[in-house]
Design a protein around this motif. Structure first.
Motif, PDB file in Angstrom:
ATOM      1  N   GLY A 171       0.829  -1.196   0.000  1.00  0.00           N
ATOM      2  CA  GLY A 171       0.000   0.000   0.000  1.00  0.00           C
ATOM      3  C   GLY A 171       0.862   1.244   0.000  1.00  0.00           C
ATOM      4  N   VAL A 172       0.348   2.294  -0.639  1.00  0.00           N
ATOM      5  CA  VAL A 172       1.076   3.564  -0.700  1.00  0.00           C
ATOM      6  C   VAL A 172       0.137   4.672  -0.244  1.00  0.00           C
ATOM      7  CG1 VAL A 172       2.314   5.181  -2.189  1.00  0.00           C
ATOM      8  CG2 VAL A 172       2.506   2.737  -2.620  1.00  0.00           C
ATOM      9  N   LYS A 173       0.583   5.434   0.750  1.00  0.00           N
ATOM     10  CA  LYS A 173      -0.168   6.583   1.274  1.00  0.00           C
ATOM     11  C   LYS A 173       0.715   7.816   1.131  1.00  0.00           C
ATOM     12  CE  LYS A 173      -3.675   4.213   2.860  1.00  0.00           C
ATOM     13  NZ  LYS A 173      -4.966   4.322   2.255  1.00  0.00           N
ATOM     14  N   PRO A 174       0.163   9.029   1.275  1.00  0.00           N
ATOM     15  CA  PRO A 174       0.991  10.235   1.130  1.00  0.00           C
ATOM     16  C   PRO A 174       2.156  10.305   2.120  1.00  0.00           C
ATOM     17  CG  PRO A 174      -1.335  10.810   1.088  1.00  0.00           C
ATOM     18  CD  PRO A 174      -1.255   9.359   1.430  1.00  0.00           C
ATOM     19  N   PHE A 175       2.042   9.634   3.268  1.00  0.00           N
ATOM     20  CA  PHE A 175       3.076   9.705   4.307  1.00  0.00           C
ATOM     21  C   PHE A 175       4.069   8.558   4.254  1.00  0.00           C
ATOM     22  CE2 PHE A 175      -0.817   7.814   5.936  1.00  0.00           C
ATOM     23  CZ  PHE A 175      -0.374   6.575   6.371  1.00  0.00           C
ATOM     24  N   GLY A 176       3.790   7.492   3.493  1.00  0.00           N
ATOM     25  CA  GLY A 176       4.707   6.363   3.452  1.00  0.00           C
ATOM     26  C   GLY A 176       4.125   5.187   2.698  1.00  0.00           C
ATOM     27  N   GLY A 223       5.635 -12.573   7.704  1.00  0.00           N
ATOM     28  CA  GLY A 223       4.188 -12.454   7.842  1.00  0.00           C
ATOM     29  C   GLY A 223       3.756 -11.118   8.397  1.00  0.00           C
ATOM     30  N   GLY A 224       4.690 -10.308   8.879  1.00  0.00           N
ATOM     31  CA  GLY A 224       4.349  -8.995   9.412  1.00  0.00           C
ATOM     32  C   GLY A 224       4.320  -7.947   8.315  1.00  0.00           C
ATOM     33  N   THR A 225       3.802  -6.796   8.687  1.00  0.00           N
ATOM     34  CA  THR A 225       3.783  -5.664   7.766  1.00  0.00           C
ATOM     35  C   THR A 225       4.395  -4.472   8.475  1.00  0.00           C
ATOM     36  OG1 THR A 225       1.784  -6.451   6.678  1.00  0.00           O
ATOM     37  CG2 THR A 225       2.319  -4.134   6.400  1.00  0.00           C
ATOM     38  N   GLY A 226       5.273  -3.767   7.776  1.00  0.00           N
ATOM     39  CA  GLY A 226       5.899  -2.576   8.324  1.00  0.00           C
ATOM     40  C   GLY A 226       5.643  -1.391   7.416  1.00  0.00           C
ATOM     41  N   MET A 227       6.011  -0.217   7.918  1.00  0.00           N
ATOM     42  CA  MET A 227       5.813   0.989   7.125  1.00  0.00           C
ATOM     43  C   MET A 227       7.138   1.704   6.899  1.00  0.00           C
ATOM     44  SD  MET A 227       3.709   4.495   7.682  1.00  0.00           S
ATOM     45  CE  MET A 227       5.097   5.250   8.472  1.00  0.00           C
ATOM     46  N   VAL A 228       7.352   2.148   5.665  1.00  0.00           N
ATOM     47  CA  VAL A 228       8.497   2.980   5.317  1.00  0.00           C
ATOM     48  C   VAL A 228       7.975   4.408   5.236  1.00  0.00           C
ATOM     49  CG1 VAL A 228      10.296   3.461   3.620  1.00  0.00           C
ATOM     50  CG2 VAL A 228       9.516   1.115   3.962  1.00  0.00           C
ATOM     51  N   HIS A 229       8.412   5.261   6.170  1.00  0.00           N
ATOM     52  CA  HIS A 229       7.997   6.670   6.141  1.00  0.00           C
ATOM     53  C   HIS A 229       8.610   7.329   4.908  1.00  0.00           C
ATOM     54  CE1 HIS A 229       7.865  10.943   7.350  1.00  0.00           C
ATOM     55  NE2 HIS A 229       6.714  10.575   7.879  1.00  0.00           N
ATOM     56  N   ILE A 230       7.946   8.347   4.376  1.00  0.00           N
ATOM     57  CA  ILE A 230       8.412   9.027   3.164  1.00  0.00           C
ATOM     58  C   ILE A 230       9.838   9.556   3.318  1.00  0.00           C
ATOM     59  CG2 ILE A 230       7.379  11.245   3.791  1.00  0.00           C
ATOM     60  CD1 ILE A 230       6.699  11.588   0.770  1.00  0.00           C
ATOM     61  N   SER A 231      10.226   9.926   4.551  1.00  0.00           N
ATOM     62  CA  SER A 231      11.580  10.445   4.786  1.00  0.00           C
ATOM     63  C   SER A 231      12.635   9.340   4.772  1.00  0.00           C
ATOM     64  CB  SER A 231      11.643  11.188   6.115  1.00  0.00           C
ATOM     65  OG  SER A 231      11.419  10.297   7.195  1.00  0.00           O
ATOM     66  N   GLU A 272      17.473  11.549  -1.429  1.00  0.00           N
ATOM     67  CA  GLU A 272      16.976  12.778  -2.047  1.00  0.00           C
ATOM     68  C   GLU A 272      15.598  13.101  -1.471  1.00  0.00           C
ATOM     69  OE1 GLU A 272      18.921  14.432  -4.207  1.00  0.00           O
ATOM     70  OE2 GLU A 272      20.405  12.845  -3.967  1.00  0.00           O
ATOM     71  N   PHE A 273      15.181  14.357  -1.600  1.00  0.00           N
ATOM     72  CA  PHE A 273      13.854  14.766  -1.154  1.00  0.00           C
ATOM     73  C   PHE A 273      12.791  14.094  -2.021  1.00  0.00           C
ATOM     74  CE2 PHE A 273      10.199  17.656  -1.518  1.00  0.00           C
ATOM     75  CZ  PHE A 273       9.792  17.655  -0.194  1.00  0.00           C
ATOM     76  N   VAL A 274      11.790  13.501  -1.371  1.00  0.00           N
ATOM     77  CA  VAL A 274      10.700  12.848  -2.100  1.00  0.00           C
ATOM     78  C   VAL A 274       9.428  13.666  -1.866  1.00  0.00           C
ATOM     79  CG1 VAL A 274       9.304  10.758  -2.312  1.00  0.00           C
ATOM     80  CG2 VAL A 274      11.757  10.575  -1.862  1.00  0.00           C
ATOM     81  N   GLN A 275       8.932  14.288  -2.917  1.00  0.00           N
ATOM     82  CA  GLN A 275       7.712  15.097  -2.822  1.00  0.00           C
ATOM     83  C   GLN A 275       6.482  14.186  -2.826  1.00  0.00           C
ATOM     84  OE1 GLN A 275       7.424  18.539  -2.642  1.00  0.00           O
ATOM     85  NE2 GLN A 275       5.217  18.280  -2.449  1.00  0.00           N
ATOM     86  N   ASP A 276       6.474  13.210  -3.747  1.00  0.00           N
ATOM     87  CA  ASP A 276       5.329  12.322  -3.907  1.00  0.00           C
ATOM     88  C   ASP A 276       5.834  10.882  -3.893  1.00  0.00           C
ATOM     89  OD1 ASP A 276       2.898  11.152  -4.506  1.00  0.00           O
ATOM     90  OD2 ASP A 276       2.962  11.696  -6.632  1.00  0.00           O
ATOM     91  N   ILE A 277       5.510  10.154  -2.833  1.00  0.00           N
ATOM     92  CA  ILE A 277       6.015   8.783  -2.699  1.00  0.00           C
ATOM     93  C   ILE A 277       5.442   7.871  -3.778  1.00  0.00           C
ATOM     94  CG2 ILE A 277       4.256   8.032  -1.058  1.00  0.00           C
ATOM     95  CD1 ILE A 277       6.543   6.489   0.380  1.00  0.00           C
ATOM     96  N   ALA A 278       4.253   8.201  -4.280  1.00  0.00           N
ATOM     97  CA  ALA A 278       3.638   7.384  -5.329  1.00  0.00           C
ATOM     98  C   ALA A 278       4.434   7.428  -6.634  1.00  0.00           C
ATOM     99  CB  ALA A 278       2.202   7.836  -5.578  1.00  0.00           C
TER     100      ALA A 278
END
Length: 147
Positions: A15-20, A28-36, A41-47
């Motif tokens: 899944g992709v959200k504006p924040f990560g 079997g677990g799920t983690g989140m990669v924050h946009i930062s 480099e600076f990422v304006q839009d993670i999508a």
């Protein structure tokens, strides 16, 4: 392999959200990669960088008591090259901590023309009148009248 801080896994973006982005891990677990934590480099839009179904290599950077897993892609990337700073280093002049030209040791502007050591003459502390503090009685110097 257990999910612990510092471990590296290969996972799939679910899944992709504006924040990560959410990444399914092999355990079997799920983690989140924050946009930062996606790129050096600076990422304006993670999508624009990550898409559902992408396979990514991630490092576990935190496991919260409630079970949330924080991941990073950036920490597995080589560090970005450092840009040289303007006016620094050997070509920029004197080394750090070196005395500046015209400073106090070279007879520069610090107290120039005021006497041998660059400070105005001061009366000896013993020559100043002493009074008692009105509350505690400890000795204190009276104010010196200025001329």
């Amino acid at each position: 392999m257990a999910i612990e801080v510092g471990n590296v896994f290969e996972g799939r973006v679910t899944g992709v959200k504006p924040f990560g982005a959410f990444v399914a891990l092999p355990e079997g677990g799920t983690g989140m990669v924050h946009i930062s934590e996606v790129s050096n480099e600076f990422v304006q839009d993670i999508a624009a960088v990550l898409h559902i179904g992408d396979t990514v290599k991630v490092q576990v950077i935190n496991v919260a008591p409630d079970g949330k897993i924080a991941l990073s892609i950036k920490r597995l990337l080589p560090p970005p090259p450092r840009q040289p700073r303007e006016g620094r280093g050997p070509a920029g002049g004197a080394r750090p901590g070196a005395p500046r030209p015209g400073g106090p040791r070279e007879g520069g502007h610090f107290g120039a023309g005021r006497g041998g050591n660059g400070r105005p003459p001061v009366k000896a502390a013993e020559a100043l009148p002493v009074t008692a503090h009105p509350v505690c009685g400890s000795p204190r110097l009276r104010s010196i009248p200025t001329t």
